[in-house]
Design an enzyme around this catalytic site. Sequence first.
Site, short mmCIF file in Angstrom:
data_model
loop_
_atom_site.label_atom_id
_atom_site.label_comp_id
_atom_site.label_asym_id
_atom_site.label_seq_id
_atom_site.Cartn_x
_atom_site.Cartn_y
_atom_site.Cartn_z
N SER A 1 -0.69 -18.76 3.40
CA SER A 1 0.48 -17.91 3.18
C SER A 1 1.15 -18.26 1.85
CB SER A 1 1.48 -18.08 4.32
OG SER A 1 2.08 -19.35 4.27
N CYS B 1 9.43 -25.18 11.05
CA CYS B 1 9.08 -26.37 10.27
C CYS B 1 10.24 -26.84 9.39
CB CYS B 1 7.83 -26.11 9.43
SG CYS B 1 6.34 -26.44 10.37
N GLY C 1 6.26 -26.34 2.94
CA GLY C 1 5.76 -26.18 1.58
C GLY C 1 5.21 -24.80 1.27
N CYS D 1 -0.83 -25.36 12.68
CA CYS D 1 0.00 -24.99 11.54
C CYS D 1 0.18 -26.25 10.69
CB CYS D 1 1.34 -24.47 12.04
SG CYS D 1 2.45 -23.92 10.73
N GLU E 1 5.42 -32.21 8.84
CA GLU E 1 5.23 -31.77 10.22
C GLU E 1 3.98 -30.91 10.34
OE1 GLU E 1 8.86 -29.80 11.46
OE2 GLU E 1 9.99 -31.13 10.13
N CYS F 1 14.31 -20.90 -0.01
CA CYS F 1 14.67 -19.72 0.79
C CYS F 1 15.77 -20.12 1.78
CB CYS F 1 13.45 -19.18 1.52
SG CYS F 1 12.09 -18.76 0.40
N CYS G 1 9.95 -28.34 0.30
CA CYS G 1 9.54 -27.12 -0.39
C CYS G 1 10.53 -26.81 -1.49
CB CYS G 1 9.46 -25.95 0.59
SG CYS G 1 8.86 -24.41 -0.15
N CYS H 1 15.28 -20.85 5.72
CA CYS H 1 14.19 -21.76 6.09
C CYS H 1 14.67 -23.21 6.08
CB CYS H 1 13.04 -21.58 5.11
SG CYS H 1 11.72 -22.79 5.29
#
Length: 299
Positions: free
Chosen positions: A147, A292, A113, A44, A31, A55, A51, A58
């Site tokens: 990030s 995301c 990711g 973004c 995305e 976490c 990923c 997320c």
Amino acid sequence: PTLLTEVRQLGTDGGDTLKFLWKLFDGALVESVLMRYPGRITLCVSSQAGCGMNCPFCATGQAGLTRNLSAAEIVDQVVQANRAIAAGKLGGGRKDGGHDAERVTNIVFMGMGEPLANYARLMSALRRMIEPAPEGLGMSARHITVSSVGLVPPIRKLADEKLPVTFALSLHAPDNELRDELIPVNSRWKVDEALDAARHYFEVTGRRVSIEYALIKDMNDHGWRADLLAEKLNARGRGWVHVNPIPLNPTPGSIWTASDRATTNEFIDRLEAAGIPTTLRDTRGKEIDGACGQLAASV
């Protein structure tokens, strides 16, 4: 070859936000989100399909890692976004109908990711974005933000590349007890190690670091945690850091919800009282599954 094939495109915020769901050549889904703000257009981008950081709050983290994106797949997200802008798909454009002069001005690697877990391809994509045309997209490195949840050795390596991109540390908790739970990689590199690496980034590049902090109701939004965060940042000097509290974009069926406004305001007030520059991040696209990973998960 076609790198990205559009699966869905959703718009919101009066046409000022566009979310794209792309299918890659092998069927993997990623995305990207295009957002118009006064004076800039931000994209973004995703650096991985899924990923591996796991976490729990997320949407992407819950899906697991499919694979790294190639540098070309990362860059093509920008190319496709520029095409969408040129076609007039992003609202609030120039009143004379001249969309061709408008382009993506800012990039944030805050899509799907962990960018620093795909380091070599990330660097290749960054250099392609920054290179002048026709070799690259001719973008400003200062308008690109990378990030990370705190992969310490790659953060230090990124600093030594001496590219003047902005670095953002997704911290989300100032204490190891909670951050171990929210950011599993914290079991490898603790809060202080991540903050030391972020400070090193500032020292080497001169670029002020952003601390990203998703405010989660009754989880990490306590006043004492704001005080602890300020204490740890100030212990490493003044003027090197800026905090971005972010109202959590909740995922469907999740137990995690955003902090209420009063709690959010108190958190910000405490940081500012300690001399920490703080800006509440605008959240975009809640009605189009803005966080995301949500759109890919719904296909």
